[in-house]
Scaffold this motif. Structure first.
Motif, PDB file in Angstrom:
ATOM      1  N   CYS A  85       0.819  -1.219   0.000  1.00  0.00           N
ATOM      2  CA  CYS A  85       0.000   0.000   0.000  1.00  0.00           C
ATOM      3  C   CYS A  85       0.855   1.272   0.000  1.00  0.00           C
ATOM      4  N   VAL A  86       1.790   1.357   0.960  1.00  0.00           N
ATOM      5  CA  VAL A  86       2.559   2.587   1.111  1.00  0.00           C
ATOM      6  C   VAL A  86       3.611   2.745   0.018  1.00  0.00           C
ATOM      7  N   LEU A  87       4.328   1.649  -0.291  1.00  0.00           N
ATOM      8  CA  LEU A  87       5.425   1.745  -1.263  1.00  0.00           C
ATOM      9  C   LEU A  87       4.979   2.205  -2.649  1.00  0.00           C
ATOM     10  N   PRO A  88       3.929   1.584  -3.268  1.00  0.00           N
ATOM     11  CA  PRO A  88       3.521   2.060  -4.603  1.00  0.00           C
ATOM     12  C   PRO A  88       3.064   3.518  -4.605  1.00  0.00           C
ATOM     13  N   ILE A  89       2.295   3.894  -3.577  1.00  0.00           N
ATOM     14  CA  ILE A  89       1.814   5.281  -3.510  1.00  0.00           C
ATOM     15  C   ILE A  89       2.992   6.227  -3.302  1.00  0.00           C
ATOM     16  N   GLY A  90       3.923   5.835  -2.427  1.00  0.00           N
ATOM     17  CA  GLY A  90       5.081   6.686  -2.162  1.00  0.00           C
ATOM     18  C   GLY A  90       5.930   6.901  -3.399  1.00  0.00           C
ATOM     19  N   LEU A  91       6.177   5.836  -4.147  1.00  0.00           N
ATOM     20  CA  LEU A  91       6.966   5.980  -5.370  1.00  0.00           C
ATOM     21  C   LEU A  91       6.246   6.854  -6.390  1.00  0.00           C
ATOM     22  N   ALA A  92       4.914   6.683  -6.472  1.00  0.00           N
ATOM     23  CA  ALA A  92       4.145   7.502  -7.422  1.00  0.00           C
ATOM     24  C   ALA A  92       4.213   8.978  -7.056  1.00  0.00           C
ATOM     25  N   ILE A  93       4.168   9.288  -5.751  1.00  0.00           N
ATOM     26  CA  ILE A  93       4.212  10.683  -5.311  1.00  0.00           C
ATOM     27  C   ILE A  93       5.601  11.273  -5.529  1.00  0.00           C
ATOM     28  N   VAL A  94       6.643  10.450  -5.329  1.00  0.00           N
ATOM     29  CA  VAL A  94       8.013  10.930  -5.575  1.00  0.00           C
ATOM     30  C   VAL A  94       8.195  11.293  -7.051  1.00  0.00           C
ATOM     31  N   LEU A  95       7.629  10.471  -7.933  1.00  0.00           N
ATOM     32  CA  LEU A  95       7.757  10.741  -9.362  1.00  0.00           C
ATOM     33  C   LEU A  95       6.873  11.898  -9.805  1.00  0.00           C
ATOM     34  N   GLU A  96       5.713  12.042  -9.148  1.00  0.00           N
ATOM     35  CA  GLU A  96       4.779  13.112  -9.512  1.00  0.00           C
ATOM     36  C   GLU A  96       4.142  13.655  -8.228  1.00  0.00           C
ATOM     37  N   PRO A  97       4.716  14.701  -7.615  1.00  0.00           N
ATOM     38  CA  PRO A  97       4.237  15.217  -6.323  1.00  0.00           C
ATOM     39  C   PRO A  97       2.759  15.597  -6.311  1.00  0.00           C
ATOM     40  N   LEU A  98       2.220  16.006  -7.445  1.00  0.00           N
ATOM     41  CA  LEU A  98       0.818  16.427  -7.474  1.00  0.00           C
ATOM     42  C   LEU A  98      -0.132  15.265  -7.156  1.00  0.00           C
ATOM     43  N   LEU A  99       0.349  14.034  -7.293  1.00  0.00           N
ATOM     44  CA  LEU A  99      -0.498  12.885  -7.004  1.00  0.00           C
ATOM     45  C   LEU A  99      -0.850  12.777  -5.526  1.00  0.00           C
ATOM     46  N   ALA A 100      -0.085  13.481  -4.666  1.00  0.00           N
ATOM     47  CA  ALA A 100      -0.325  13.401  -3.224  1.00  0.00           C
ATOM     48  C   ALA A 100      -1.703  13.914  -2.856  1.00  0.00           C
ATOM     49  N   THR A 101      -2.236  14.865  -3.606  1.00  0.00           N
ATOM     50  CA  THR A 101      -3.553  15.430  -3.310  1.00  0.00           C
ATOM     51  C   THR A 101      -4.617  14.977  -4.308  1.00  0.00           C
ATOM     52  N   ASP A 102      -4.258  14.101  -5.203  1.00  0.00           N
ATOM     53  CA  ASP A 102      -5.196  13.633  -6.227  1.00  0.00           C
ATOM     54  C   ASP A 102      -6.159  12.615  -5.606  1.00  0.00           C
ATOM     55  N   PRO A 103      -7.498  12.834  -5.727  1.00  0.00           N
ATOM     56  CA  PRO A 103      -8.458  11.870  -5.169  1.00  0.00           C
ATOM     57  C   PRO A 103      -8.303  10.460  -5.725  1.00  0.00           C
ATOM     58  N   VAL A 104      -7.819  10.354  -6.972  1.00  0.00           N
ATOM     59  CA  VAL A 104      -7.604   9.039  -7.579  1.00  0.00           C
ATOM     60  C   VAL A 104      -6.564   8.253  -6.782  1.00  0.00           C
ATOM     61  N   THR A 105      -5.505   8.940  -6.340  1.00  0.00           N
ATOM     62  CA  THR A 105      -4.455   8.284  -5.554  1.00  0.00           C
ATOM     63  C   THR A 105      -5.001   7.816  -4.221  1.00  0.00           C
ATOM     64  N   LEU A 106      -5.768   8.672  -3.559  1.00  0.00           N
ATOM     65  CA  LEU A 106      -6.323   8.299  -2.256  1.00  0.00           C
ATOM     66  C   LEU A 106      -7.309   7.148  -2.387  1.00  0.00           C
ATOM     67  N   MET A 107      -8.119   7.156  -3.446  1.00  0.00           N
ATOM     68  CA  MET A 107      -9.076   6.070  -3.645  1.00  0.00           C
ATOM     69  C   MET A 107      -8.352   4.760  -3.954  1.00  0.00           C
ATOM     70  N   SER A 108      -7.268   4.840  -4.693  1.00  0.00           N
ATOM     71  CA  SER A 108      -6.482   3.642  -4.981  1.00  0.00           C
ATOM     72  C   SER A 108      -5.850   3.092  -3.711  1.00  0.00           C
ATOM     73  N   LEU A 109      -5.357   4.000  -2.856  1.00  0.00           N
ATOM     74  CA  LEU A 109      -4.784   3.566  -1.576  1.00  0.00           C
ATOM     75  C   LEU A 109      -5.844   2.887  -0.719  1.00  0.00           C
ATOM     76  N   LEU A 110      -7.043   3.472  -0.659  1.00  0.00           N
ATOM     77  CA  LEU A 110      -8.127   2.885   0.120  1.00  0.00           C
ATOM     78  C   LEU A 110      -8.503   1.507  -0.413  1.00  0.00           C
ATOM     79  N   GLY A 111      -8.567   1.371  -1.750  1.00  0.00           N
ATOM     80  CA  GLY A 111      -8.890   0.078  -2.341  1.00  0.00           C
ATOM     81  C   GLY A 111      -7.861  -0.982  -2.008  1.00  0.00           C
ATOM     82  N   SER A 112      -6.578  -0.618  -2.068  1.00  0.00           N
ATOM     83  CA  SER A 112      -5.512  -1.569  -1.738  1.00  0.00           C
ATOM     84  C   SER A 112      -5.582  -1.991  -0.277  1.00  0.00           C
TER      85      SER A 112
END
Length: 444
Positions: free
Chosen positions: A45-72
């Motif tokens: 859960c944390v590692l994929p989201i963390g890597l995605a945010i490092v590559l694209e910081p704007l993903l940290a506030t993107d609802p799609v990212t949070l929903m994906s984290l919740l699903g995982s």
């Protein structure tokens, strides 16, 4: 516990029980459920989201990212919870069921988000699934050296029958030396036997010291997934009747699952019906008389997998005709594929909707086969106390059977299922059915 000369008749000295564990501290850590879950959460859960945010910081506030984290997180927690509960059942090699379990939970999350029209990231969910499976495979690979249990056997009564099982290090104790062997934290005994006083005190002291003490018959059932056919056996509630609340709940779950699966099933059945007609002459669908709940006959739907031929009228010949033998020449080319993948059973969704069958339960037998088995096997009709199923405990453990001896084994699996009748064994059968479909285990 050891007794010196003259100890009999006096109060025994304080009993000392060796409880040294075979595993190391590292092994205990890998077995810790909290450690397993935290490691999975960090990795999947944390590692994929963390890597995605490092590559694209704007993903940290993107609802799609949070929903994906919740699903995982939901898929991981449900999968872990389901997996650990199913591992309590016998005959389970944990590493073989990690992939099907998390495939089911992440698949349900995918379907749920799709139906609810929620925005999510497929790559993030897929990465969570792959990493969760990889983590638990690694955990159980680390634990393989600690998985073979060592169990002590009280040397009285029928407990020695356990030694016939080969997946356990059995430690047979000496009749005159009630001392728990090192590394043993489980003790098996025949409680129906008249044990000597010192052995009864020893067993009580083991229980007080935290040693797991089991009746040999219950341990045999737990290790084999079968109930012996010597006599009928009550369930944990002390009755022969399966749990009524779960029977009602299961019927509701069957209906919901059948209604959800029906649209996709109809499309698949239409394609299969056309292929069957092209493959060999005859109808695509068959209706066979089977025995269902409470011994009542019903007509079961099934895709035809054999060449059309007239059924013999003589009882003995008809009985042999009804049994499918290994490499049976009557099975068509397409029929072999349908049997291996269990797609020939797909039309039974209509029997489930009609209340004649369940998704999970003892497989319904043909009426004439059932009558023949009743004449040969005691208690055979007891298997009709629950709804028959598309898949069952005997099918995922034993596969297709033809002889009376095999039917006895099959019946012992059916009795075990009825005795344990609950949502966990049903969930385990679903997972093992997925594995069966992928491997073709037990098909004829």
């Amino acid at each position: 516990m050891q007794f010196g000369p003259g100890a009999r008749g006096r109060a025994p000295r304080r009993m000392r029980i060796a409880l040294e564990r075979k595993s190391s501290a590292a092994g205990a850590l890998w077995r810790d459920p909290l450690f397993q879950l935290c490691g999975a959460a960090l990795l999947a859960c944390v590692l994929p989201i963390g890597l995605a945010i490092v590559l694209e910081p704007l993903l940290a506030t993107d609802p799609v990212t949070l929903m994906s984290l919740l699903g995982s997180v939901v898929a991981l927690f449900i999968g872990t919870w389901l997996f650990r509960n199913m591992m309590a059942f016998p005959g389970i090699r944990a590493e073989n069921y990690i992939l099907p379990t998390f495939m089911m939970t992440f698949g349900l999350v995918f379907v749920g988000m799709f139906l609810l029209r929620l925005q999510y990231s497929r790559p993030l969910l897929l990465a969570g699934f792959v990493l969760a499976v990889g983590w638990f495979q690694f955990v159980y690979w680390m634990l393989q050296r600690y998985q073979r249990p060592s169990i002590a056997i009280v040397p009285f009564g029928d407990a020695h029958r356990l030694c016939r099982l080969t997946d356990v290090d059995w430690q047979r104790m000496e009749p005159n030396a009630p001392t728990l062997p090192e590394h043993c934290t489980t003790l098996a005994a025949d409680f129906g036997h008249d044990l000597p006083d010192e052995w009864q005190k020893f067993i009580v002291e083991c229980t007080l010291s935290g040693v797991t003490v089991l009746h040999h018959r219950h341990l045999m059932q737990s290790l084999t997934g079968r109930i012996t056919m010597e006599h009928l056996s009550e369930n944990p509630s002390g009755t022969l009747n399966p749990q009524p609340p779960y029977q009602a709940t299961k019927r509701v779950l069957d209906l919901i699952a059948a209604l959800i699966a029906l649209p996709a099933a109809l499309c698949i059945m239409l394609v299969l019906a056309v292929l069957i007609r092209l493959d060999s002459p005859g109808p695509a669908l068959l209706r066979q008389e089977r025995i269902g709940l409470r011994g009542k006959p019903f007509r079961m739907w099934k895709f035809r997998t054999m060449w059309v031929s007239e059924q013999p009228q003589h009882p003995d010949t008809a009985l042999d005709f009804a049994m499918t033998r290994p490499n049976d020449p009557r099975v068509t080319r397409l029929g072999r594929t349908l049997r291996r993948t269990r797609l020939d059973e797909l039309p039974q969704i209509f029997n489930i909707l009609a209340g004649q069958m369940s998704w999970i339960g003892p497989r319904p037998e043909a009426a004439h086969l059932s009558q023949w088995y009743e004449e040969k096997i005691p208690f055979y009709r007891y298997r009709h106390v629950v709804r028959p199923g598309v898949s069952g405990w005997a099918q995922v453990n034993q596969g297709h059977v033809t002889s009376v001896e095999d039917v006895m084994t099959k019946l012992s699996y059916d009795f075990y299922y009825i005795n344990r009748f609950n949502i966990w064994i049903d969930a385990l059968i679903v997972i093992r059915t997925i594995r069966t479909v992928l491997t073709g285990f037990g098909s004829q």
